[in-house]
Design a protein around this motif. Sequence first.
Motif, PDB file in Angstrom:
ATOM      1  N   ASN A 205     -16.328 -33.691  15.346  1.00 28.97           N
ATOM      2  CA  ASN A 205     -16.043 -33.118  14.030  1.00 28.97           C
ATOM      3  C   ASN A 205     -14.688 -32.430  14.007  1.00 28.97           C
ATOM      4  O   ASN A 205     -14.340 -31.693  14.935  1.00 28.97           O
ATOM      5  N   SER A 206     -13.941 -32.672  12.945  1.00 30.09           N
ATOM      6  CA  SER A 206     -12.761 -31.859  12.679  1.00 30.09           C
ATOM      7  C   SER A 206     -13.232 -30.480  12.223  1.00 30.09           C
ATOM      8  O   SER A 206     -14.307 -30.342  11.625  1.00 30.09           O
ATOM      9  N   VAL A 207     -12.413 -29.470  12.505  1.00 34.01           N
ATOM     10  CA  VAL A 207     -12.781 -28.099  12.161  1.00 34.01           C
ATOM     11  C   VAL A 207     -11.547 -27.352  11.650  1.00 34.01           C
ATOM     12  O   VAL A 207     -10.413 -27.771  11.872  1.00 34.01           O
ATOM     13  N   ILE A 208     -11.804 -26.223  10.987  1.00 35.59           N
ATOM     14  CA  ILE A 208     -10.710 -25.420  10.461  1.00 35.59           C
ATOM     15  C   ILE A 208     -11.152 -23.957  10.402  1.00 35.59           C
ATOM     16  O   ILE A 208     -12.270 -23.657   9.986  1.00 35.59           O
ATOM     17  N   HIS A 209     -10.285 -23.056  10.846  1.00 39.70           N
ATOM     18  CA  HIS A 209     -10.570 -21.625  10.751  1.00 39.70           C
ATOM     19  C   HIS A 209     -10.473 -21.197   9.288  1.00 39.70           C
ATOM     20  O   HIS A 209      -9.597 -21.646   8.549  1.00 39.70           O
ATOM     21  N   PHE A 240      -7.237 -33.031   2.764  1.00 40.20           N
ATOM     22  CA  PHE A 240      -8.042 -32.603   3.896  1.00 40.20           C
ATOM     23  C   PHE A 240      -7.298 -31.453   4.575  1.00 40.20           C
ATOM     24  O   PHE A 240      -6.062 -31.479   4.677  1.00 40.20           O
ATOM     25  N   VAL A 241      -8.036 -30.458   5.039  1.00 43.98           N
ATOM     26  CA  VAL A 241      -7.420 -29.329   5.739  1.00 43.98           C
ATOM     27  C   VAL A 241      -8.158 -29.146   7.056  1.00 43.98           C
ATOM     28  O   VAL A 241      -9.333 -28.755   7.056  1.00 43.98           O
ATOM     29  N   GLU A 242      -7.500 -29.475   8.149  1.00 42.00           N
ATOM     30  CA  GLU A 242      -8.167 -29.394   9.464  1.00 42.00           C
ATOM     31  C   GLU A 242      -7.188 -28.875  10.513  1.00 42.00           C
ATOM     32  O   GLU A 242      -5.982 -28.976  10.358  1.00 42.00           O
ATOM     33  N   GLY A 243      -7.770 -28.319  11.575  1.00 43.62           N
ATOM     34  CA  GLY A 243      -6.956 -27.765  12.642  1.00 43.62           C
ATOM     35  C   GLY A 243      -7.364 -28.267  14.006  1.00 43.62           C
ATOM     36  O   GLY A 243      -7.361 -27.512  14.979  1.00 43.62           O
ATOM     37  N   GLY A 244      -7.721 -29.555  14.068  1.00 45.65           N
ATOM     38  CA  GLY A 244      -8.156 -30.144  15.331  1.00 45.65           C
ATOM     39  C   GLY A 244      -9.608 -30.592  15.254  1.00 45.65           C
ATOM     40  O   GLY A 244     -10.239 -30.533  14.195  1.00 45.65           O
ATOM     41  N   GLU A 245     -10.144 -31.055  16.375  1.00 45.47           N
ATOM     42  CA  GLU A 245     -11.515 -31.547  16.395  1.00 45.47           C
ATOM     43  C   GLU A 245     -12.156 -31.277  17.755  1.00 45.47           C
ATOM     44  O   GLU A 245     -11.480 -30.972  18.742  1.00 45.47           O
ATOM     45  N   CYS A 246     -13.481 -31.397  17.795  1.00 48.30           N
ATOM     46  CA  CYS A 246     -14.218 -31.157  19.036  1.00 48.30           C
ATOM     47  C   CYS A 246     -15.532 -31.926  18.993  1.00 48.30           C
ATOM     48  O   CYS A 246     -16.063 -32.231  17.922  1.00 48.30           O
ATOM     49  N   ALA A 247     -16.041 -32.256  20.173  1.00 53.96           N
ATOM     50  CA  ALA A 247     -17.351 -32.888  20.284  1.00 53.96           C
ATOM     51  C   ALA A 247     -18.414 -31.797  20.201  1.00 53.96           C
ATOM     52  O   ALA A 247     -18.251 -30.704  20.751  1.00 53.96           O
ATOM     53  N   LEU A 288     -25.284 -31.426  10.088  1.00 53.15           N
ATOM     54  CA  LEU A 288     -24.625 -30.276  10.693  1.00 53.15           C
ATOM     55  C   LEU A 288     -24.243 -30.497  12.142  1.00 53.15           C
ATOM     56  O   LEU A 288     -23.151 -30.117  12.579  1.00 53.15           O
ATOM     57  N   TRP A 289     -25.158 -31.102  12.925  1.00 46.38           N
ATOM     58  CA  TRP A 289     -24.999 -31.113  14.374  1.00 46.38           C
ATOM     59  C   TRP A 289     -25.073 -32.496  15.009  1.00 46.38           C
ATOM     60  O   TRP A 289     -24.871 -32.618  16.216  1.00 46.38           O
ATOM     61  N   GLY A 290     -25.333 -33.540  14.215  1.00 48.50           N
ATOM     62  CA  GLY A 290     -25.507 -34.866  14.793  1.00 48.50           C
ATOM     63  C   GLY A 290     -24.614 -35.951  14.238  1.00 48.50           C
ATOM     64  O   GLY A 290     -24.675 -37.100  14.678  1.00 48.50           O
TER      65      GLY A 290
END
Length: 322
Positions: A205-209, A240-247, A288-290
């Motif tokens: 998922n991409s994420v953003i603070h 789109f507004v994102e600041g990176g991604e994580c598993a 949310l999580w999958g």
Amino acid sequence: MAPRIFILGISGYIGGQVLHDITKKHPEYQIRGLVRTDEQRKKIAAKYPSVQIIIGDLDSVDVLKGEAVQADIVLQLADADHTQLITTLLPSLPKTAIYIQLSGGASISTASNGVGQRTSKVWSDITDLSEIINFDHSHWHAVTDQLVLSEGKKQGIRTAVVAPPGVYGTGQGEIKRTSMVLPWYVDAVKKRGRGFTVGEGRNVNSVIHVCDLATALILLVEEAFEGSGKADWGEKGWYFVEGGECAFIDVAKATVKEMAKRGMISGEELDVLTAEEAKELHPYAELLWGSNMRVNGERIRSLGWRANKGDIFSTIPELLAE
């Protein structure tokens, strides 16, 4: 004359952060905000005495129309799926006004390779725009996203849709300061006493603070009033507004490790849950999580915006400390 801005959602997580930041950066702006209760009004007014606060809800048609007719810009940061709000506000705005709608990256979420499995597609708000704005209505937010574009075109109003993916970090608003994805995961882990993933947890998922998202929204406001003329509006005004991604498995591991360290749970093990098992913890567990939600915010970066807050892992201790 200072611009007049009407903000919906100032009692919320993202709207509260925007109100905090925009009043600090632009004390000259004339800001009016909508809240549901007098208790909320008093609490926000005590912190922001220059802000004019109106009591009403998203179905208060006369109140909304009265605010829209005198606004230079509307920031709709309250409910991404409220259709009547759009059809009430946009026709009431002056033709010189701008309407900015907060949507979400859930419209491109997918578990097409299986729940908890990684997908390779990263959606661009430039090269994939034609497909995004024409999604069928089974996609999250598609109905209202498209309504903003069509109603804006019909009324001759410039519009923008801002679609963040997972938002994290402790906000600085007066009412609501936490998001959903990670806080709800913490609640679910507490409930079952053990960490978990949905499937193998390899979904990305991409994420953003929340502070970086607020900065992007305020940048669009600045572009509307005094900007470079480079901002896109209407059908190209999709951000789109994102600041990176994580598993997700990495987030789950880090969260559970910190919870165990604090004695909130007894161990760091992660159970692998099926989608059905996870839904017993939360009805939107798969989303949310999958699922995957991978986006590339090229358009907002073209305006000079950059994410500069810490990554999601750095915010876990502060979340658990609350």
